[in-house]
Structure formats: structure tokens, C-alpha cells
Design a protein around this motif. Structure first.
Motif, PDB file in Angstrom:
ATOM      1  N   LYS A 240       0.830  -1.213   0.000  1.00 35.68           N
ATOM      2  CA  LYS A 240       0.000   0.000   0.000  1.00 35.68           C
ATOM      3  C   LYS A 240       0.860   1.258   0.000  1.00 35.68           C
ATOM      4  N   GLU A 241       1.909   1.256   0.835  1.00 39.09           N
ATOM      5  CA  GLU A 241       2.779   2.436   0.910  1.00 39.09           C
ATOM      6  C   GLU A 241       3.653   2.559  -0.333  1.00 39.09           C
ATOM      7  N   VAL A 242       4.005   1.430  -0.947  1.00 43.44           N
ATOM      8  CA  VAL A 242       4.753   1.487  -2.208  1.00 43.44           C
ATOM      9  C   VAL A 242       3.923   2.206  -3.269  1.00 43.44           C
ATOM     10  N   ASP A 243       2.654   1.856  -3.373  1.00 47.14           N
ATOM     11  CA  ASP A 243       1.781   2.524  -4.338  1.00 47.14           C
ATOM     12  C   ASP A 243       1.687   4.012  -4.041  1.00 47.14           C
ATOM     13  N   ALA A 244       1.553   4.352  -2.754  1.00 51.10           N
ATOM     14  CA  ALA A 244       1.461   5.762  -2.376  1.00 51.10           C
ATOM     15  C   ALA A 244       2.755   6.501  -2.711  1.00 51.10           C
ATOM     16  N   THR A 245       3.889   5.833  -2.531  1.00 52.39           N
ATOM     17  CA  THR A 245       5.183   6.447  -2.832  1.00 52.39           C
ATOM     18  C   THR A 245       5.333   6.680  -4.330  1.00 52.39           C
ATOM     19  N   ARG A 246       4.905   5.705  -5.133  1.00 54.59           N
ATOM     20  CA  ARG A 246       4.956   5.867  -6.588  1.00 54.59           C
ATOM     21  C   ARG A 246       4.150   7.097  -7.024  1.00 54.59           C
ATOM     22  N   GLN A 247       2.978   7.225  -6.463  1.00 52.93           N
ATOM     23  CA  GLN A 247       2.133   8.380  -6.814  1.00 52.93           C
ATOM     24  C   GLN A 247       2.791   9.675  -6.356  1.00 52.93           C
ATOM     25  N   ASN A 248       3.369   9.645  -5.153  1.00 54.58           N
ATOM     26  CA  ASN A 248       3.983  10.848  -4.602  1.00 54.58           C
ATOM     27  C   ASN A 248       5.184  11.303  -5.431  1.00 54.58           C
ATOM     28  N   LEU A 249       5.929  10.343  -5.966  1.00 50.85           N
ATOM     29  CA  LEU A 249       7.109  10.668  -6.766  1.00 50.85           C
ATOM     30  C   LEU A 249       6.780  10.848  -8.242  1.00 50.85           C
ATOM     31  N   GLY A 250       5.547  10.572  -8.608  1.00 49.00           N
ATOM     32  CA  GLY A 250       5.171  10.689 -10.010  1.00 49.00           C
ATOM     33  C   GLY A 250       5.826   9.635 -10.876  1.00 49.00           C
ATOM     34  N   TRP A 251       5.900   8.421 -10.381  1.00 47.60           N
ATOM     35  CA  TRP A 251       6.550   7.322 -11.105  1.00 47.60           C
ATOM     36  C   TRP A 251       5.474   6.370 -11.629  1.00 47.60           C
ATOM     37  N   PRO A 252       5.144   6.429 -12.922  1.00 47.31           N
ATOM     38  CA  PRO A 252       3.985   5.698 -13.435  1.00 47.31           C
ATOM     39  C   PRO A 252       4.271   4.279 -13.915  1.00 47.31           C
ATOM     40  N   TYR A 253       5.521   3.835 -13.812  1.00 46.77           N
ATOM     41  CA  TYR A 253       5.904   2.572 -14.454  1.00 46.77           C
ATOM     42  C   TYR A 253       5.613   1.363 -13.569  1.00 46.77           C
ATOM     43  N   GLU A 254       5.567   0.195 -14.229  1.00 47.89           N
ATOM     44  CA  GLU A 254       5.373  -1.062 -13.516  1.00 47.89           C
ATOM     45  C   GLU A 254       6.619  -1.392 -12.683  1.00 47.89           C
ATOM     46  N   VAL A 258      12.552  -0.352 -16.313  1.00 45.00           N
ATOM     47  CA  VAL A 258      13.516   0.727 -16.491  1.00 45.00           C
ATOM     48  C   VAL A 258      13.195   1.424 -17.806  1.00 45.00           C
ATOM     49  N   PRO A 259      12.790   2.684 -17.775  1.00 42.28           N
ATOM     50  CA  PRO A 259      12.427   3.390 -19.009  1.00 42.28           C
ATOM     51  C   PRO A 259      13.597   3.435 -19.995  1.00 42.28           C
ATOM     52  N   GLU A 260      13.251   3.521 -21.269  1.00 44.77           N
ATOM     53  CA  GLU A 260      14.261   3.456 -22.319  1.00 44.77           C
ATOM     54  C   GLU A 260      15.281   4.583 -22.218  1.00 44.77           C
ATOM     55  N   ASP A 261      14.834   5.782 -21.838  1.00 45.44           N
ATOM     56  CA  ASP A 261      15.797   6.886 -21.758  1.00 45.44           C
ATOM     57  C   ASP A 261      16.803   6.667 -20.623  1.00 45.44           C
ATOM     58  N   VAL A 262      16.335   5.999 -19.558  1.00 43.69           N
ATOM     59  CA  VAL A 262      17.253   5.672 -18.451  1.00 43.69           C
ATOM     60  C   VAL A 262      18.244   4.600 -18.906  1.00 43.69           C
ATOM     61  N   LYS A 263      17.748   3.561 -19.579  1.00 40.72           N
ATOM     62  CA  LYS A 263      18.633   2.524 -20.114  1.00 40.72           C
ATOM     63  C   LYS A 263      19.694   3.130 -21.033  1.00 40.72           C
ATOM     64  N   SER A 264      19.239   4.006 -21.903  1.00 39.02           N
ATOM     65  CA  SER A 264      20.148   4.620 -22.861  1.00 39.02           C
ATOM     66  C   SER A 264      21.213   5.449 -22.153  1.00 39.02           C
ATOM     67  N   HIS A 265      20.774   6.192 -21.124  1.00 39.83           N
ATOM     68  CA  HIS A 265      21.704   7.038 -20.380  1.00 39.83           C
ATOM     69  C   HIS A 265      22.777   6.186 -19.705  1.00 39.83           C
ATOM     70  N   TRP A 266      22.386   5.119 -19.035  1.00 41.99           N
ATOM     71  CA  TRP A 266      23.324   4.301 -18.274  1.00 41.99           C
ATOM     72  C   TRP A 266      24.142   3.360 -19.163  1.00 41.99           C
ATOM     73  N   SER A 267      23.646   3.028 -20.348  1.00 39.96           N
ATOM     74  CA  SER A 267      24.315   2.027 -21.185  1.00 39.96           C
ATOM     75  C   SER A 267      25.713   2.462 -21.605  1.00 39.96           C
ATOM     76  N   ARG A 268      25.981   3.745 -21.576  1.00 39.95           N
ATOM     77  CA  ARG A 268      27.298   4.224 -22.004  1.00 39.95           C
ATOM     78  C   ARG A 268      28.426   3.720 -21.109  1.00 39.95           C
ATOM     79  N   HIS A 269      28.082   3.297 -19.887  1.00 38.89           N
ATOM     80  CA  HIS A 269      29.137   2.851 -18.972  1.00 38.89           C
ATOM     81  C   HIS A 269      29.798   1.564 -19.454  1.00 38.89           C
ATOM     82  N   ILE A 270      29.101   0.786 -20.269  1.00 38.80           N
ATOM     83  CA  ILE A 270      29.701  -0.440 -20.783  1.00 38.80           C
ATOM     84  C   ILE A 270      30.839  -0.101 -21.743  1.00 38.80           C
ATOM     85  N   SER A 271      30.584   0.795 -22.692  1.00 36.50           N
ATOM     86  CA  SER A 271      31.638   1.169 -23.634  1.00 36.50           C
ATOM     87  C   SER A 271      32.704   2.032 -22.958  1.00 36.50           C
TER      88      SER A 271
END
Length: 633
Positions: A240-254, A258-271
Motif C-alpha cells: 500500500k505504501e509502495v503505491d502511495a510512494t509511486r504516486q507521490n514521486l510521479g513514477w507511473p511505471y510497472e 527501467v524506461p528506455e531513456d534511463v537505459k540509454s543514459h546508463w548504457s554508455r558505462h559499458i563502452s
């Protein structure tokens, strides 16, 4: 949750690492001393592209067989540098990691090629700050001027019992300033991203001091009902509190998405990581061409290679050799090994002249002489052990040793246990191992300590009886890079016994003498350390009476247990039930070897203050006592 901005900025903007090779030598090291917050580290490793923490691993947090255990364990999860959990251990390990970097850089860097150049970062919390071990280790870090150690103090004012105002109101920054640290305060650790970035940059300018950055955060940041409370420290938020925290932070994902823009941002560390390692490899190739001898030594430290014939430097003895204390033989072994193993380094808790642990060919590791190999720990046993864990886990070819009186393993048991759990092959040199130390009395006389370490998993408890067995114990300690060794050594002189062997120590227990011809002696006498001599003398007397007697040295129970059943039977034939053990320690556990028909001679009370000979007589640790027991059997 409160440290998420700090963790993100460290891993994304400052730290140098290669996700596809977690063991690249010149990587920056990160230690989560507040190990209960390990999901933060697992999330960062996952985002950065480490194969050790995939989505399924995150979903198996704290479950059987997962690579995401409830506290960070370096042997389970590549990318985790040290095992943390008991508070304060991590920051003390980090001091060892930073010491290793400082020492190796001083020895191997050249004006035209700084081949070693990495930082050690730590996150620690209020609990780490309260534990005494952190003060021991951080006092040394300040004294040594470990400028590439940067520690972030998660200042959230909450511990399990509630707000820290009930127990912990000191000025931590003032204490660290007194310890010789540079200090910075980030007042808004929740959203002060630029403030965090600026603090790291400032810390890197303070090259002659370690830095403590106090980062004031809100525990459970984002949770509308549990943030800034002890409940979010001690338990999960709940669905219940996890759901409330998601709403409070404005995080709509399941969950776990990991959203694609986040994946793309972090993926550079491999190269980027691959490039960093490739650049360093090219740099090392140039170093090797120009400084071949130094490069060979450094490679031995990086990869843990032992030089051919290294064991030959260990001293050997015959029965005609003069008697020595095993602590003196230990000093010969330490100094011999230091001449051939470039990663041999260590010291004592203010007892080097008593433990006999000084490396005579080297000076003291100090702020102005970090290339030297004698470590002066002062009276800081717990911190000493944890620092040595960090040194060992920095590089496979570093061989740290540390020393004190055996009884004071009580002060460092937490660090020794983490050595065993961490698979960190630290060498613990423990002298004054028994009643034999004499007049210092029961506070200094170890009684239960041998048995307590025999009960600890993944550690070798070795109690050598003379010079050959002491050399053999060091041979085993060096070979066991992932298993710590404790050497219990005598203060009193011991003769060089006939039948002892450097090589046979690896068996843990072996036959020293036997006058039977059919592997069925009338009686078996078992001794360790200084009491093996007593068993040998009793055997001589019994043989004069026409008895067949076997004398067994049981240097290490752990090593003996690892031998084949056939070998064990050859030493302790099942149908020879007349067995006597003698050891100046607790008798608990000796039934394993003497059986219920045998006799264990030892001491099951505290000692006393008197000369060693009188103590052995009063407590029945004598040849006469062994003879009486033998005749009764």
C-alpha cells in the motif's frame, strides 16, 4: 531511498569501472558500509550493466541462491568489493582498500607513468559511526593521510530504535576533523544534486587527508507516510505504501521497469568502462617495457602469482637445533617471506617487539613513507583486522598479516569472522598462546580461544609445536589465499622435536613417532603446540615400560578433517581406543579424537598469575599427568 541521489551521482558521474570486468585492477572501489541498504547498490550495478545483477536477481532479493543477498557479499556478487553487514566493518575495510592503493602507488608509480590511481568511496550511516571499530580505523586513516578515501556519512538521524537524539548527539564532523580528516557538509542530500557534485570535487582536491562528507538526507525519501521514521529503516514499506510512494514521486511505471531513456543514459558505462580498461592496459604495456622489474612485481600482486620455489626461503630445523619460542621462529618466517613475496605487508597492535613481527628490511608505512611495509596499528585490534581484510580484498597478491596476543582475538573476533566469511586470506599472528605466558595472569591467558576458532567455518586454526611446524604453518597460510589462518605461537622456548615436518603440516595431523610395527599401538598420545613436547616425553617413558606408543601432532583440526578417510584411519586406527590428548586450553571438543574411552587433558577454568612452569604443574599439564592417564587406560 535517501541515498539514491548520492549513489546515482557517484556511479554515473565520478566512479571509474568496467561493468564487463568487475575485477579490472585500476577501478575505483565502492563500499556500502551501511550494508542493510544493499538494494541501492544492486540497483546501481544493474543500471550500470554488470552481468552479476540482472532483473531476475533483483526480483530474487534475499532469496535462496540469489546474487542479491540481504547484505552485500563480495563472493556472491561481482561488483561488490567487500562483505558488509556488521556495522563499521565496511568503513574499516575501506581504510584497508585505500591503504593498499596508497602503498602500491608509492611503490610503483613513476613520474612519467602513474600506473595506479584510483579512489575508494564509502557510504556509512549512524550505526557505523556509533560502532567503535569505525573510530579505530578512521583514526588510522587520518594519521596515514589517505587522501583518496572519500566517505559519505548518510546523516538521516534514524536508527532502528528511533531518532538518534536518544543516543547519538555528538558532532561527528568535529570528531573527524580531530582525527585528521577533511570534512564537508551537504545540507540537502535529497535534491541538492549540484551540492553533492561539488562536495566530491572538493574532496578530490584534499589530497593529503581523507574526506568525510556529511550528507543530510531523509530516510525513505518519497514515502508520504513513513519517510523520516524508524519504521522505514527496520521493515519494508508494504504494498500500500509502495503505491502511495509511486504516486507521490510521479513514477507511473510497472515494478522493475527501467524506461528506455534511463537505459540509454546508463548504457554508455559499458563502452566507457571497456575504453578505460583498454587505455590502462596500453599504459601498463608501456610501463612494462620501461620498468620491467617493477612491472613483474606489480603483476604478481595483481594476479596473486607465487614465485617458483618461494617455499625454500622458509627456515628448517633438526632436533640438534637450539630451542626457540615459536614467535621467534615466526619472525624468521615473516622476514624470509617478505624478501620473496612483493605483496607481503603487515604489523602489530602496538606489540611488534612482543609478537616479533617487525620486517627488518623495511621501514614504517607512514604518511611520508607509504612505500614501506611495516604497519603500525596502535592498540586497535578490531580496526586492524578489518583494515587487513580490505588490503587482502584489494589484490590477490597482497598478503597482509596482523598480530596481537592470542587472548585479544576477543577484541577483533568480528573482523576475523568477516575474514572467514569474505574468503579473505589474512594471516593472524597470535602469540602468548597459553598459560605459558606466565605472570601476566588470567586476563592474558587464552583458554577457550583455540576451540572457539575451530568452531568457526572457513578458517585455519594452526598451533605449531616447533620451528618446522611454524614454517609449515606459514606455508599453508600463504597458499590459502581465500581462507584466513590463525597461528597460535608460544612465548616460551620449545625444543626442535624429532619427527616434525614442514610438509606434513598440510595434513593437519600426522604421526611424529611410533614404535609399533602393525599400525596398532597400545596407546595414542596427541598434542599441539607446546604440549607436543610433553606427549613425546611421556611416550619415551611408556616405551621404557614395554608399551607401543604413537605420538600425533594435531596442528590443525580443519586440515586434518579434509584428509581422506584412509589417511585418518592410518593416523587414528578405529580399534585403538586408548587415546590421550594434551593441550593448554579447553577440553571441549577433544572427544572427537580421543573418544569416550580416552582422556582429554587441558584446562577448563581461567588461569592464574605465576611462572609458566608452576602453572603447568598446578593445572596438571605435565608428563606425569599423561603417564597417570595412560596407566589408567
Amino acid at each position: 531511498m535517501g541515498c539514491a541521489p548520492l549513489g546515482h551521482i557517484l556511479y554515473d558521474e565520478f566512479m571509474r569501472y568496467n561493468p564487463k570486468n568487475p575485477y579490472w585492477f585500476n577501478r575505483d572501489r565502492f563500499v556500502l558500509s551501511a550494508g542493510h541498504g544493499c538494494m541501492l547498490q544492486y540497483a546501481l550495478l544493474h543500471l550500470a550493466g554488470y552481468d552479476s545483477v540482472r532483473e531476475d536477481d533483483l526480483k530474487q532479493f534475499r532469496q535462496w541462491g540469489s546474487r542479491t543477498p540481504g547484505h552485500p557479499e563480495h563472493f556472491e556478487t561481482p561488483g561488490v568489493e567487500v562483505t558488509t553487514g556488521p556495522l563499521g566493518q565496511g568503513i574499516a575495510n575501506a581504510v584497508g582498500l585505500a591503504l593498499a592503493e596508497r602503498h602500491l602507488a608509492a611503490r610503483f608509480n613513476k613520474s612519467d607513468n602513474e600506473i595506479i590511481d584510483h579512489y575508494t568511496y564509502v557510504i556509512l550511516g549512524d550505526g557505523c559511526q556509533m560502532e567503535g571499530i569505525s573510530n579505530e580505523a578512521c583514526s588510522l586513516a587520518g594519521h596515514w593521510g589517505l587522501g583518496k578515501l572519500i566517505a559519505f556519512y548518510d546523516d538521516n538521524h534514524i536508527s532502528i530504535d528511533g531518532n538518534t537524539e536518544i543516543t547519538f548527539t555528538e558532532d561527528v564532523s568535529a570528531r573527524f576533523e580531530a582525527l585528521g580528516w577533511h570534512t564537508i557538509w551537504v545540507k540537502n542530500g535529497n535534491t541538492g544534486y549540484d551540492e553533492i557534485r561539488a562536495s566530491v570535487k572538493e574532496a578530490k582536491v584534499a589530497k593529503d587527508k581523507p574526506t568525510l562528507i556529511k550528507v543530510t538526507t531523509t530516510i525513505g525519501y518519497g514515502s508520504p507516510n513513513k519517510a523520516n521514521s524508524y519504521s522505514v529503516h527496520a521493515s519494508a514499506l508494504g504494498a500500500k505504501e509502495v503505491d502511495a510512494t509511486r504516486q507521490n514521486l510521479g513514477w507511473p511505471y510497472e515494478p522493475f521497469h527501467v524506461p528506455e531513456d534511463v537505459k540509454s543514459h546508463w548504457s554508455r558505462h559499458i563502452s566507457q568502462g571497456a575504453s578505460l580498461e583498454a587505455e590502462w592496459n596500453a599504459k601498463f604495456a608501456e610501463y612494462e617495457k620501461k620498468y620491467n622489474e617493477e612491472a613483474a612485481e606489480l603483476k604478481a600482486i595483481i594476479f596473486g602469482e607465487l614465485p617458483l620455489g618461494w617455499e625454500k626461503v622458509l627456515p628448517s630445523y633438526t632436533p640438534e637445533s637450539s630451542a626457540h619460542t615459536t614467535r621467534n621462529v615466526s619472525q624468521h618466517c615473516l622476514n624470509a617471506l617478505a624478501t620473496i613475496l612483493p605483496g607481503f605487508i603487515g604489523g602489530s597492535a602496538d606489540l611488534s617487539s612482543c609478537n616479533m613481527t617487525l620486517l627488518k628490511s623495511f621501514g614504517d608505512f607512514q604518511k611520508s613513507t607509504p612505500e614501506e611495509r611495516n604497519l603500525r596499528f596502535g592498540v586497535r585490534e578490531h580496526g586492524m583486522g578489518a583494515i587487513c581484510n580490505g588490503i587482502k580484498l584489494h589484490s590477490p597478491g597482497l598478503f597482509p598479516y596482523c598480530a596481537t596476543f592470542f587472548v585479544f582475538t576477543d577484541y577483533m573476533r568480528g573482523s576475523i569472522r568477516i575474514s572467514a566469511l569474505s574468503q579473505a586470506g589474512v594471516i593472524y599472528v597470535m602469540t602468548h598462546d597459553s598459560l605459558g605466558l606466565g605472570e601476566d595472569g588470567p586476563t592474558h591467558q587464552s583458554i577457550e580461544h583455540l576451540m572457539s576458532f575451530r568452531a568457526m567455518p572457513n578458517i585455519l586454526m594452526l598451533r605449531p609445536a616447533d620451528g618446522n611446524e611454524t614454517a609449515g604453518a606459514y606455508r599453508i597460510a600463504v597458499l590459502n589465499k581465500k581462507r584466513p589462518s590463525i597461528l597460535a605461537l608460544s612465548r616460551q622456548k620449545l625444543p626442535q622435536l624429532a619427527g616434525t615436518s614442514i610438509e606434513k603440516v598440510e595434513k593437519g595431523g600426522y604421526i611424529v613417532s611410533d614404535n609399533s610395527s602393525d599400525n596398532r599401538p597400545n596407546i595414542i598420545l596427541i598434542g599441539t603446540g607446546s604440549e607436543l613436547e610433553i606427549a613425546a616425553k611421556a611416550a619415551d617413558e611408556l616405551r621404557k615400560e614395554g608399551k607401543t606408543v604413537r605420538v600425533v601432532s594435531l596442528v590443525s583440526w580443519e586440515l586434518f578433517d579434509e584428509q581422506s578417510n584412509e589417511y585418518k584411519e592410518s593416523v587414528f586406527p578405529e580399534d585403538v581406543t586408548a587415546r590421550i590428548s594434551i593441550e593448554a586450553g579447553a577440553t571441549l571438543g577433544w572427544q572427537k579424537f580421543v573418544g569416550w574411552k580416552g582422556k582429554a587433558i587441558g584446562i577448563d577454568r581461567f588461569g592464574a598469575s605465576a611462572p609458566a612452569g608452576r602453572l603447568y604443574k598446578e593445572f596438571g599439564l605435565t608428563t606425569e599427568a599423561v603417564l597417570a592417564a595412560a596407566r589408567s587406560l
